[in-house]
Design a protein around this motif. Structure first.
Motif, mmCIF file in Angstrom:
data_model
loop_
_atom_site.group_PDB
_atom_site.id
_atom_site.type_symbol
_atom_site.label_atom_id
_atom_site.label_comp_id
_atom_site.label_asym_id
_atom_site.label_seq_id
_atom_site.Cartn_x
_atom_site.Cartn_y
_atom_site.Cartn_z
ATOM 1 N N GLN A 239 36.057 98.856 6.747
ATOM 2 C CA GLN A 239 34.360 98.644 6.360
ATOM 3 C C GLN A 239 34.150 97.028 6.058
ATOM 4 O O GLN A 239 32.962 96.807 6.335
ATOM 5 C CB GLN A 239 34.195 99.671 5.219
ATOM 6 N N PHE A 240 34.992 96.595 5.323
ATOM 7 C CA PHE A 240 34.800 95.018 4.797
ATOM 8 C C PHE A 240 35.273 93.975 5.535
ATOM 9 O O PHE A 240 35.196 92.725 5.087
ATOM 10 C CB PHE A 240 34.956 95.138 3.164
ATOM 11 N N ARG A 242 36.248 91.081 7.885
ATOM 12 C CA ARG A 242 35.133 90.532 8.781
ATOM 13 C C ARG A 242 35.136 90.609 10.354
ATOM 14 O O ARG A 242 36.159 91.006 11.088
ATOM 15 C CB ARG A 242 35.190 88.955 8.492
ATOM 16 N N ARG A 243 34.103 90.865 10.866
ATOM 17 C CA ARG A 243 33.998 91.348 12.472
ATOM 18 C C ARG A 243 33.066 90.010 13.115
ATOM 19 O O ARG A 243 32.935 90.163 14.160
ATOM 20 C CB ARG A 243 33.244 92.673 12.602
ATOM 21 N N ASP A 244 32.831 89.132 12.303
ATOM 22 C CA ASP A 244 31.815 87.936 12.909
ATOM 23 C C ASP A 244 32.790 87.100 13.602
ATOM 24 O O ASP A 244 32.351 86.213 14.277
ATOM 25 C CB ASP A 244 31.159 87.358 11.937
ATOM 26 N N ASN C 56 25.821 100.065 9.631
ATOM 27 C CA ASN C 56 27.373 100.274 9.271
ATOM 28 C C ASN C 56 27.778 99.299 8.212
ATOM 29 O O ASN C 56 28.935 99.102 8.265
ATOM 30 C CB ASN C 56 27.695 100.100 10.765
ATOM 31 N N ASP C 57 26.643 98.265 7.914
ATOM 32 C CA ASP C 57 27.235 97.344 6.654
ATOM 33 C C ASP C 57 26.749 97.678 5.342
ATOM 34 O O ASP C 57 26.875 96.952 4.514
ATOM 35 C CB ASP C 57 26.862 95.815 7.284
ATOM 36 N N ARG C 58 26.400 98.918 5.235
ATOM 37 C CA ARG C 58 25.752 99.332 3.804
ATOM 38 C C ARG C 58 26.585 100.499 3.343
ATOM 39 O O ARG C 58 27.115 101.308 4.086
ATOM 40 C CB ARG C 58 24.411 99.750 3.929
ATOM 41 N N ARG C 59 27.026 100.547 2.146
ATOM 42 C CA ARG C 59 27.665 101.341 1.735
ATOM 43 C C ARG C 59 27.119 102.954 1.552
ATOM 44 O O ARG C 59 26.178 102.964 1.416
ATOM 45 C CB ARG C 59 28.328 101.071 0.067
ATOM 46 N N ASP C 82 33.152 98.050 17.309
ATOM 47 C CA ASP C 82 32.981 97.949 16.139
ATOM 48 C C ASP C 82 33.113 99.421 15.282
ATOM 49 O O ASP C 82 32.350 100.310 15.710
ATOM 50 C CB ASP C 82 31.555 97.562 15.806
ATOM 51 N N ARG C 84 33.105 100.411 12.108
ATOM 52 C CA ARG C 84 32.947 100.776 10.848
ATOM 53 C C ARG C 84 32.415 102.016 10.616
ATOM 54 O O ARG C 84 32.718 102.693 9.704
ATOM 55 C CB ARG C 84 32.043 99.939 10.246
ATOM 56 N N GLN C 88 32.386 105.599 7.495
ATOM 57 C CA GLN C 88 31.061 106.024 7.195
ATOM 58 C C GLN C 88 31.046 107.755 7.399
ATOM 59 O O GLN C 88 30.688 108.416 6.462
ATOM 60 C CB GLN C 88 29.903 105.542 7.808
#
Lengths: 552, 103, 175
Positions: A239-240, A242-244, C56-59, C82, C84, C88
């Motif tokens: 989730q956290f 980095r993907r940039d 996808n970048d919010r908890r 991607d 993520r 979730q």
């Protein structure tokens, strides 16, 4: 050896069918290269400079003789008669045709081998000590845990599209032969003060552009929580992370940016919500996996039998090999034998189909039909009776696999470099070849003692240059191959990153400079037993710098 | 050698468009006739950015026969033969710079 | 664009509401995350089903308090690389026991359907028609699974214990 059951076999057979369909869709144009690249990488298929490369997983570096014969078959049938053992205990073939890969992996599946997740942003082949199960200094066989991880990580529904690749290594011995501190997750199996066996969990180690030594985020993890805790780590990273920016996407950067402590906190919070769920390891499940590992039926023998003593007396070349390539086994009367894939002048880690077949035969005869692949790109016969050592040596010597340079200066780790790899800036293999010629004097090598030269052809560091006593990194300067030297790295339990010696030098000066460094070490070490890395730590880089740069 | 995938398209001297063949990975070159060949001597040579871009666009449009086309430097010998322009391209034409173990 | 649910191509009954646009009455809607958080009190009073598009970048923890009033959560794959939203999805299903529709939106490949289904998705926005048609085949490619998730599939580790009393059928070693 772990024996597949019907589930394991079914899964890899289904995977072959799936990949066959994916290749068909790419060849027919249904899939773009962008889409297909994601899928082929998850099956270990790279595109190199002049052909495809197929990387085959050798889980925790253990092969049966049948499997090694299958690899020989692949080399002959689908490639140019040789394969290359890698620093991740895998093997890769450099001249594979995409059209033939479905048939290749179908053949491999027949021998319980696959190429799943040997590439891509997935959890890669789990590596461990190449002496697992036979090392006198280990507390239990770490491959049981590596196999549990292999299964858990294979086609994981949540962690197959991570920010970046993910490497896990396990050791269960006092001396770390698996380089766990330079992995995304490093696991050390040990007994705590209370007498329980569990894991120290390290995260965020790795080489590449920004090298880090892993940090311990949990000093002791009970076995029951092995999978749930790793799942929590991966979930936080997925989730956290980095993907940039591809160069900042490894977990080491996340751990570095938010700090090991807050990373551990995130993991802890996630873990609390899953630790008592379906991943809590039932001892019966562990036993089930364990029961499918087969060990040779050891005879009761004694150390140093008369046959061995006589041969050591009679044959100085055998004695030199014995002193270098034979190690203590946990069972009396047995030995662990390392087969050097680093003869003078040869590409490190390469092995021909004929050699593979011959090694498989020798494994059948002398080593319980088992072979290991080490991260140093050598092979191991793990269960050899000491009384058979002389006969084994004669057989190995005849096929060029008895060079007594294991762990010595000419036992060089090298990535494929610009001779094969599309990412490389400079060649690695010819540098290694030249150095093995310069250091072919085994007397000098033995006098130098343990000293590793590691060579990478680019910053991605597949040749682990940061953790070599002498690290060599290929860079590009105005279209020419240049090389940086770094000194004092090591990958074991005292893991340390090497320090850059000075400005990069052209190809033609590398071998001379390394010879200068080695000569300086010989002169400057306090005593013969002082390791290269220890000398560098004690006196710093300056004396080496003077030698290398003053003359040029 | 910086990966060609990261190159900006500035052309200094003669260039060709090269890629790997989809089915077997063989090194191929884009010809003036708009097809792929394994023979560097038959490659279309451009000496200006505009022409190189045009060739690259045409080659890239064919994604079924070749993978990731890019612009590679070449040298022209006095008798106008096309030769690879750097070590990387030399290796792509002739293979690794040492003899192969299985040979 | 096709919507696949229950293995079949279906009509999308939900209407997407853009950032500031008024929320229509009487029809199922999907609102942006910010809108849900800002107007939660009003949205609760709607009779028709409400869904949210969650980036996808919010908890997911932030969304959790609203879940029992939501009929649908749409998660986002900006690119097929991607991953993520897989995490979730599992959190929604397994930690927060979300029982509504879980929709995969964005860039979704046929070869990822099974991963998504295992993570908890039950509805898929699919770009290529051929992929939508191949849905059933793509999700039945495998019959063996190693990881326990909330998808109800039997996991090899458990299946092995279940057969512990039966004699083990071991595969013969390779040739």
């Amino acid at each position: 050896m772990y024996r597949y059951d019907e589930f394991d076999q079914q899964l890899i057979d289904e995977r072959v069918a799936e990949f066959r369909d994916q290749v068909r869709r790419r060849l027919s144009g249904e899939l773009t290269e962008d889409e297909f690249k994601l899928l082929r990488l998850l099956n270990g298929v790279y595109l190199q400079l002049h052909a495809y490369m197929l990387r085959i997983a050798i889980p925790y570096g253990t092969l049966s003789s049948e499997q090694l014969r299958m690899l020989a078959h692949v080399a002959r049938r689908y490639d140019k008669n040789y394969g290359h053992f890698t620093t991740r205990q895998n093997i890769q073939f450099n001249w594979i045709k995409l059209e033939e890969i479905p048939d290749t992996i179908a053949d491999l599946a027949g021998a319980h081998l696959h190429a799943m997740q040997t590439s891509g942003n997935s959890i890669r082949n789990i590596t461990t000590d190449h002496w697992a199960g036979v090392a006198p200094d280990e507390i239990e066989d770490p491959r049981i845990w590596a196999e549990i991880l292999r299964q858990w990580s294979t086609l994981h529904p949540e962690f197959t599209f991570l920010p970046r690749k993910f490497k896990i290594a396990i050791t269960a011995a006092k001396h770390d032969r698996a380089a766990v501190k330079i992995h995304d997750i490093g696991l050390r199996l040990y007994r705590n003060g209370a007498g329980e066996v569990g894991f120290e969990v390290m995260v965020g180690g790795g080489l590449g552009r920004t090298p880090f030594v892993g940090k311990t985020i949990r000093p002791f993890l009970p076995k029951r929580d092995f999978l749930s805790y790793l799942e929590a780590i991966l979930r936080v990273y997925n989730q956290f992370g980095r993907r940039d920016n591809i160069y900042k996407a490894r977990i080491k950067i996340l751990v570095h940016e938010i700090g090991a402590e807050s990373f551990a906190k995130e993991v802890e919070a996630e873990w609390q919500s899953i630790k008592d769920g379906a991943l809590a390891l039932d001892p019966a499940v562990v036993e089930e996996i364990k029961s499918r590992f087969r060990y040779p039926v050891y005879e009761s023998l004694v150390d140093e039998p008369a046959e061995l003593k006589a041969a050591l007396k009679a044959e100085p070349r055998f004695k030199a090999w014995f002193n270098n390539s034979v190690s203590r086994h946990k069972r009396p009367g047995y030995a662990i034998v390392t087969l050097s894939l680093k003869p003078a002048g040869a590409p490190p880690g390469d092995c021909t189909a004929e050699q593979m077949d011959a090694i498989a035969d020798l494994a059948d005869r002398y080593s319980g039909s088992e072979i290991r692949v080490g991260h140093d790109q050598n092979l191991v016969l793990p269960h050899v009776r000491q009384r058979d050592l002389a006969a084994l040596w004669r057989a190995l010597d005849a096929i060029g696999l008895a060079t007594p340079n294991v762990g010595l200066v000419s036992d060089i780790i090298a990535c494929p470099g610009l001779d094969y790899c599309a990412l490389a800036n400079a060649r690695s293999i010819p540098v290694a070849q030249e150095l093995t010629k310069r250091f072919r004097d085994l007397g000098l090598a033995a006098d130098l003692g343990y000293l590793h030269i590691n060579i990478s052809g680019c910053i991605n560091a597949c040749g682990h240059h940061h953790v070599g006593d002498i690290g060599i990194l290929g860079v590009e300067k105005n279209g020419e191959e240049y090389y940086q030297l770094s000194l004092g790295g090591r990958a074991d339990e005292h893991a340390e990153l090497g320090a850059l010696l000075g400005p990069a030098m052209p190809y033609a000066e590398v071998a001379d400079s390394v010879e200068d460094v080695v000569a300086a070490y010989l002169e400057l070490r306090e005593r013969p037993a002082e390791l290269f890395a220890e000398t560098v730590k004690r006196i710093g880089l300056e004396p080496f710098k003077e030698r290398v740069y003053a003359a040029r | 050698m910086t990966s060609p995938l990261q190159q900006k398209l500035k052309v200094h001297g003669p260039v060709v468009i090269t890629a790997n063949r989809l089915g077997d990975g063989a090194v191929v070159y884009w010809t003036a006739a708009g097809a792929w060949t394994t023979d560097i001597a038959a490659a279309a040579v451009a000496t200006a950015s505009a022409r190189a871009k045009q060739l690259l666009a045409a080659a890239t449009a064919d994604f079924v026969h070749a993978v990731d086309p890019y612009v590679a430097p070449v040298e022209l010998s006095p008798d106008r033969r096309v030769l690879p322009g750097n070590l990387r391209e030399q290796i792509r034409v002739s293979g690794p710079t040492f003899s192969l173990p299985g040979a | 664009m096709r919507l696949v649910k229950g293995g079949r191509v279906v009509e999308d009954r939900f209407v997407r509401v853009l950032d500031e646009a008024p929320v229509p009455d009487g029809v199922p809607v999907i609102v942006p995350a910010a809108r849900l958080l800002a107007d939660a009190a009003e949205l609760v009073r709607r009779e028709a089903p409400t869904g949210v598009l969650w980036p996808n970048d919010r908890r997911i923890a932030e969304l959790a308090p609203h879940l029992d009033r939501l009929a649908l959560v749409a998660l986002v794959f900006p690119h097929f690389k991607d991953g993520r939203a897989y995490s979730q999805a599992r959190q929604l299903r397994e930690r927060y026991c979300f029982g509504g529709e879980l929709r995969a939106t964005g860039h979704v490949l046929r070869d990822q359907f099974l991963f998504m289904q295992r993570a908890g998705f039950d509805c898929f926005e699919v770009k290529k028609d051929a992929d939508a048609e191949a849905f059933i085949e793509a999700t039945r490619r495998f019959s063996v699974f190693y990881q326990p998730t909330a998808d109800g599939r039997t996991v090899a580790l458990r299946a092995r214990l279940a057969r512990a009393i039966a004699p083990r059928r071991e595969r013969a070693p390779a040739r």
